[in-house]
Design a protein around this motif. Structure first.
Motif, mmCIF file in Angstrom:
data_model
loop_
_atom_site.group_PDB
_atom_site.id
_atom_site.type_symbol
_atom_site.label_atom_id
_atom_site.label_comp_id
_atom_site.label_asym_id
_atom_site.label_seq_id
_atom_site.Cartn_x
_atom_site.Cartn_y
_atom_site.Cartn_z
ATOM 1 N N THR A 37 51.829 34.302 -28.178
ATOM 2 C CA THR A 37 50.991 33.336 -28.888
ATOM 3 C C THR A 37 51.853 32.241 -29.502
ATOM 4 O OG1 THR A 37 49.323 35.027 -29.381
ATOM 5 C CG2 THR A 37 49.302 33.042 -30.743
ATOM 6 N N LEU A 38 52.942 32.627 -30.159
ATOM 7 C CA LEU A 38 53.834 31.635 -30.749
ATOM 8 C C LEU A 38 54.527 30.804 -29.673
ATOM 9 C CD1 LEU A 38 55.510 33.520 -33.739
ATOM 10 C CD2 LEU A 38 53.517 32.006 -33.736
ATOM 11 N N GLY A 39 54.903 31.444 -28.575
ATOM 12 C CA GLY A 39 55.509 30.692 -27.484
ATOM 13 C C GLY A 39 54.569 29.615 -26.972
ATOM 14 N N ALA A 40 53.298 29.987 -26.800
ATOM 15 C CA ALA A 40 52.300 29.011 -26.346
ATOM 16 C C ALA A 40 52.108 27.913 -27.377
ATOM 17 C CB ALA A 40 50.967 29.722 -26.078
ATOM 18 N N LEU A 41 52.153 28.264 -28.646
ATOM 19 C CA LEU A 41 51.996 27.285 -29.719
ATOM 20 C C LEU A 41 53.125 26.245 -29.661
ATOM 21 C CD1 LEU A 41 49.973 26.881 -32.055
ATOM 22 C CD2 LEU A 41 51.549 28.170 -33.522
ATOM 23 N N TRP A 42 54.335 26.698 -29.418
ATOM 24 C CA TRP A 42 55.470 25.767 -29.301
ATOM 25 C C TRP A 42 55.344 24.901 -28.048
ATOM 26 C CZ3 TRP A 42 56.255 28.470 -33.521
ATOM 27 C CH2 TRP A 42 57.260 28.116 -34.414
ATOM 28 N N PHE A 43 54.943 25.496 -26.934
ATOM 29 C CA PHE A 43 54.753 24.707 -25.708
ATOM 30 C C PHE A 43 53.653 23.661 -25.907
ATOM 31 C CE2 PHE A 43 56.594 28.336 -23.055
ATOM 32 C CZ PHE A 43 57.737 27.627 -22.713
ATOM 33 N N ALA A 44 52.561 24.074 -26.552
ATOM 34 C CA ALA A 44 51.434 23.163 -26.763
ATOM 35 C C ALA A 44 51.832 21.978 -27.640
ATOM 36 C CB ALA A 44 50.264 23.913 -27.394
ATOM 37 N N PRO A 160 45.390 30.252 -24.784
ATOM 38 C CA PRO A 160 44.480 29.097 -24.729
ATOM 39 C C PRO A 160 44.037 28.635 -26.106
ATOM 40 C CG PRO A 160 43.366 31.093 -23.962
ATOM 41 C CD PRO A 160 44.825 31.414 -24.052
ATOM 42 N N MET A 161 43.920 29.576 -27.065
ATOM 43 C CA MET A 161 43.540 29.164 -28.414
ATOM 44 C C MET A 161 44.624 28.300 -29.066
ATOM 45 S SD MET A 161 41.594 32.527 -29.976
ATOM 46 C CE MET A 161 41.288 31.703 -31.551
ATOM 47 N N SER A 162 45.882 28.604 -28.772
ATOM 48 C CA SER A 162 46.979 27.788 -29.306
ATOM 49 C C SER A 162 46.898 26.364 -28.778
ATOM 50 C CB SER A 162 48.328 28.409 -28.924
ATOM 51 O OG SER A 162 48.507 29.661 -29.543
ATOM 52 N N PHE A 163 46.674 26.227 -27.481
ATOM 53 C CA PHE A 163 46.568 24.890 -26.888
ATOM 54 C C PHE A 163 45.342 24.161 -27.418
ATOM 55 C CE2 PHE A 163 49.740 26.477 -24.015
ATOM 56 C CZ PHE A 163 50.412 25.334 -23.575
ATOM 57 N N ALA A 164 44.249 24.899 -27.575
ATOM 58 C CA ALA A 164 43.031 24.280 -28.099
ATOM 59 C C ALA A 164 43.255 23.770 -29.522
ATOM 60 C CB ALA A 164 41.884 25.287 -28.082
ATOM 61 N N ALA A 165 43.980 24.543 -30.327
ATOM 62 C CA ALA A 165 44.218 24.155 -31.715
ATOM 63 C C ALA A 165 45.129 22.937 -31.810
ATOM 64 C CB ALA A 165 44.824 25.321 -32.485
ATOM 65 N N VAL A 166 46.107 22.838 -30.901
ATOM 66 C CA VAL A 166 47.068 21.732 -30.953
ATOM 67 C C VAL A 166 46.541 20.493 -30.243
ATOM 68 C CG1 VAL A 166 49.362 20.957 -30.232
ATOM 69 C CG2 VAL A 166 49.066 23.268 -31.157
ATOM 70 N N ARG A 167 45.972 20.685 -29.046
ATOM 71 C CA ARG A 167 45.629 19.555 -28.185
ATOM 72 C C ARG A 167 44.135 19.275 -28.086
ATOM 73 N NH1 ARG A 167 49.571 19.936 -22.866
ATOM 74 N NH2 ARG A 167 51.542 20.460 -23.956
ATOM 75 N N GLY A 168 43.324 20.183 -28.612
ATOM 76 C CA GLY A 168 41.883 19.990 -28.500
ATOM 77 C C GLY A 168 41.349 20.283 -27.122
ATOM 78 N N GLY A 169 42.132 20.968 -26.293
ATOM 79 C CA GLY A 169 41.717 21.326 -24.941
ATOM 80 C C GLY A 169 42.686 22.344 -24.364
ATOM 81 N N VAL A 170 42.343 22.889 -23.204
ATOM 82 C CA VAL A 170 43.167 23.921 -22.574
ATOM 83 C C VAL A 170 43.611 23.427 -21.201
ATOM 84 C CG1 VAL A 170 43.284 26.332 -21.847
ATOM 85 C CG2 VAL A 170 41.855 25.698 -23.804
ATOM 86 N N PRO A 171 44.846 22.939 -21.073
ATOM 87 C CA PRO A 171 45.340 22.405 -19.807
ATOM 88 C C PRO A 171 45.731 23.508 -18.828
ATOM 89 C CG PRO A 171 47.071 22.326 -21.426
ATOM 90 C CD PRO A 171 45.848 22.827 -22.145
ATOM 91 N N ASP A 172 46.080 23.111 -17.600
ATOM 92 C CA ASP A 172 46.490 24.080 -16.581
ATOM 93 C C ASP A 172 47.695 24.898 -17.024
ATOM 94 O OD1 ASP A 172 44.469 23.163 -14.966
ATOM 95 O OD2 ASP A 172 45.762 21.883 -13.732
ATOM 96 N N LEU A 173 48.587 24.283 -17.788
ATOM 97 C CA LEU A 173 49.777 24.989 -18.254
ATOM 98 C C LEU A 173 49.415 26.256 -19.010
ATOM 99 C CD1 LEU A 173 52.822 25.194 -18.797
ATOM 100 C CD2 LEU A 173 52.486 23.686 -20.782
ATOM 101 N N ALA A 174 48.378 26.183 -19.826
ATOM 102 C CA ALA A 174 47.964 27.353 -20.602
ATOM 103 C C ALA A 174 47.549 28.499 -19.688
ATOM 104 C CB ALA A 174 46.814 26.981 -21.533
#
Length: 295
Positions: A37-44, A160-174
């Motif tokens: 989850t934290l890894g995704a948060l940093w990527f996002a 996907p929740m990390s990406f949604a929180a940072v970017r407002g959407g869930v890209p293919d990377l997630a």
């Protein structure tokens, strides 16, 4: 006699029982959820995500994992009493009633939801999916040949929740990260299932260790390889440098060590490999965080 209504053992305090219920003395469970989850948060965020989101996702992860333990122990109480390792869990032993466990789990889930409400609308919507899969997983073990795949989805929802929180959407990377993490969950939870395989066969529980049969060790190692390859490629594509590559090498070395632990399929070796998996995830996250800091 209804064991769910039995009074708790007098020698144990109520707080101790509830801490046992959520596995407070075994943090490996929520750490396995936390690192990806934290890894995704940093990527996002392409680096440091800020204190607000860090606090939301760290506390939310701990709370939801704890809520999941409550639901899992209620769902498995009739099975757990036949397994030596789980027979004394608070719900199974009757020390905590089904109603008490579910009420406590609901309280924890509501606390996690309150944290999510401080983010954005799309993250709130994703949280309902996270709750649904958390409630679904304990029952998947009765019907799905590889319930660890369902757990993999549940344990990957923070991505996907990390990406949604940072970017407002869930890209293919997630989705790539989620797919990779699903294989890591399959690896370590198959190790966990190998510990209880004999008991699970007797009570009719479905697990990946039973489904894979004599190919269980090979399946674990292939799953490790897919996970490390996907996350490694993502980190490399972000230019995280030598530090991240060293972290990937550390993860590979740990996976090789786990092979040595599980290859003879002893209960002790398989359980040790499972318990130490969070260090593999920690290594990759450390590589991500330090890689971004030095980039």
């Amino acid at each position: 006699m209804n064991t769910d209504a039995s009074p708790p053992p007098p020698a144990r305090g109520r707080l101790s029982l509830y801490l046992d219920l959520i596995r407070w003395d075994r943090p490996a469970g929520w750490l396995l959820l936390l690192w990806p989850t934290l890894g995704a948060l940093w990527f996002a965020a392409d680096g440091w995500p800020g204190w607000h989101l860090l606090i939301v996702f760290v506390l939310g992860t701990i709370l939801m994992r704890s809520a999941g333990c409550c639901v899992n122990d209620v769902a498995d109480r009739d099975f757990d009493r036949h397994v030596k390792r789980t027979a004394q869990r608070p719900v199974t032993s009757g020390a905590i009633s089904v109603k008490q466990a579910l009420s406590f789990g609901a309280l924890l889930a509501l606390a996690a939801f309150a944290l999510v409400l401080t983010t954005n609308r799309i993250t709130v919507l994703w949280s309902f999916g996270a709750l649904a899969i958390t409630l679904m997983y304990p029952f998947a073990k009765r019907f799905v040949s590889i319930p660890q795949a369902v757990l993999g989805i549940a344990f990957s929802f923070g991505i996907p929740m990390s990406f949604a929180a940072v970017r407002g959407g869930v890209p293919d990377l997630a989705w790539w990260l989620l797919a990779g993490n699903l294989f890591w969950v399959l690896a370590y939870d198959t190790e966990y299932a190998m510990v209880d395989r004999d008991d699970d066969l007797k009570i009719g529980m479905k697990t990946s260790a039973i489904t894979f049969g004599r190919f269980d060790v090979a399946a674990v190692m292939v799953s490790y390889a897919v996970f490390i390859a996907i996350w490694g490629c993502v980190g490399y594509s972000r230019g995280l440098g030598v530090v991240f590559l060293l972290a990937v090498a550390a993860a590979i070395a740990q996976a090789a060590w786990h092979w040595r632990l599980i290859r003879t399929r002893t209960r002790e070796g398989c359980f040790k490999a499972f318990r130490l998996n969070h260090w593999l995830g920690c290594s990759l996250f450390a590589g991500i965080a330090v890689g971004y800091a030095l980039r």
